[in-house]
Write an enzyme that holds these catalytic residues in place. Sequence first.
Site, PDB file in Angstrom:
ATOM      1  N   SER A 255       0.830  -1.193   0.000  1.00  0.00           N
ATOM      2  CA  SER A 255       0.000   0.000   0.000  1.00  0.00           C
ATOM      3  C   SER A 255       0.863   1.240   0.000  1.00  0.00           C
ATOM      4  O   SER A 255       2.066   1.184   0.224  1.00  0.00           O
ATOM      5  CB  SER A 255      -0.911   0.012   1.223  1.00  0.00           C
ATOM      6  N   LYS A 256       0.222   2.349  -0.247  1.00  0.00           N
ATOM      7  CA  LYS A 256       0.910   3.629  -0.369  1.00  0.00           C
ATOM      8  C   LYS A 256       1.742   3.983   0.866  1.00  0.00           C
ATOM      9  O   LYS A 256       2.707   4.722   0.787  1.00  0.00           O
ATOM     10  CB  LYS A 256      -0.112   4.748  -0.596  1.00  0.00           C
ATOM     11  N   ARG A 257       1.321   3.453   1.992  1.00  0.00           N
ATOM     12  CA  ARG A 257       2.038   3.798   3.226  1.00  0.00           C
ATOM     13  C   ARG A 257       3.492   3.349   3.171  1.00  0.00           C
ATOM     14  O   ARG A 257       4.331   3.874   3.872  1.00  0.00           O
ATOM     15  CB  ARG A 257       1.336   3.177   4.434  1.00  0.00           C
TER      16      ARG A 257
END
Length: 433
Positions: free
Chosen positions: A200-202
């Site tokens: 994910s973007k995190r």
Amino acid sequence: MSVRVRFAPSPTGKLHVGSARTALFNWLFAKHHHGTFILRIEDTDQKRSNPAFLDDIYASLKFLGINADEGPLFQSQRMPIYQEHAKQLLDSGKAIQKEGAVMFQISPRQVTFKDLLRGDITTDTTLFESLVLMKSDGTPTYNFACVVDDALMHISHVIRGDDHIANTPKQVILYEALGLPLPVFAHIPLIVGADRARLSKRFGATSVDEYRRVGYLPEAFVNYLALLGWAPGGNRELVPPEELIELFDLAKVRKTAAYFDQKKLDWLNGQYIKQMPVPKLARMLAERLINKGILQPGYDPATLERITAVIQDRLRVLEDIEEEHIFFFQDPPQYQDEAVAKFLRQDGVGKRLLELRTRLEALPQFDTAAIEQTTRAMVAEQQLQSKDLIHPARVAVTGRSVSPPLFDVMAILGKTKVLHRLEYAATKLADTQ
Ligand code: GLU
């Protein structure tokens, strides 16, 4: 049976690394079997679809070298086909109309389909709700459009992420209801990030475009993605695209989630960069630097090739040229505070740098050997240790405490710039006591 596969992205976001791997596995499988790879755009949800994302998908696939043999085919242009098949199910009494939508009632039973990676998968449909085939606005749902298209496009193998595994029994039921032959399914595991959760973007970049911008080479990125969850055997790590095609075996893709290892990708990219012919790498770097306004289009290719040759083994990604080697293109370079404090703000450094400047100025031939000889002669005469002169000189010339071999760097920069930087550092930055 000829192999026909499809990659079916929805243009509702940039091409994700996970989707790119799905596309790649489909493409490798098709190429390996001399089959057909079809690009189908699942854009029936007009509200969420966006032409900018479509452009990103095309550009990313092109970057990766994944070219479609057929398509792009757009689901939004195939509405009459879905309506016709919905009508067929309504006419035969298999589907019903409810508040403008077309619904399909699933009776309790066991549904089995063959998955190439996991073998037979059997699902009990008792708890399934009835399926919406067509929404009240006249557009098809994903499951319905997908089945109709896969069947009409004669898809032999449906290779997709295992986040769709719960959809497959529903799709199997629809194939049966429509009297259409089933393809073979292969659900490939998701890619997970450092925290073992879905990428994910995190955790850094997730879209292919971001990796492209940072300067990963397509061959390295494809090599990395292909070996994520699949291995050609023999502990091989560097496998260029042509060989991936030759060796690819879908049945050997691992069933467990694949861990996205950024460090491994960086290493692999560095290996590909090392193997590139200097002129080709120099051209890629030039294009990048021109786009960023760092280099002028009228640059001198010979100088850029010399720069490339000394930094080549140090680059992980093309972006490193701006991050770590920008001093070749900036005058004076940006000085790192830490390097200045540690190596320039020391007693006697300014004087030493000015002395080196005078000696280098006298050189008739400003090449690596002459620069080195002059510098070492000064170290010997003044009874210094080489680091007492070379470290400050490096910071003076590059702004940094770490750089490619200093005498090469100086020779490439040329006498004028080197003298100027030594003087600048000596008078403006160093302690001149
Ligand atoms: N549009 C779907 C997706 O992006 C396609 C799934 C499939 O391959 O059937 O996930």
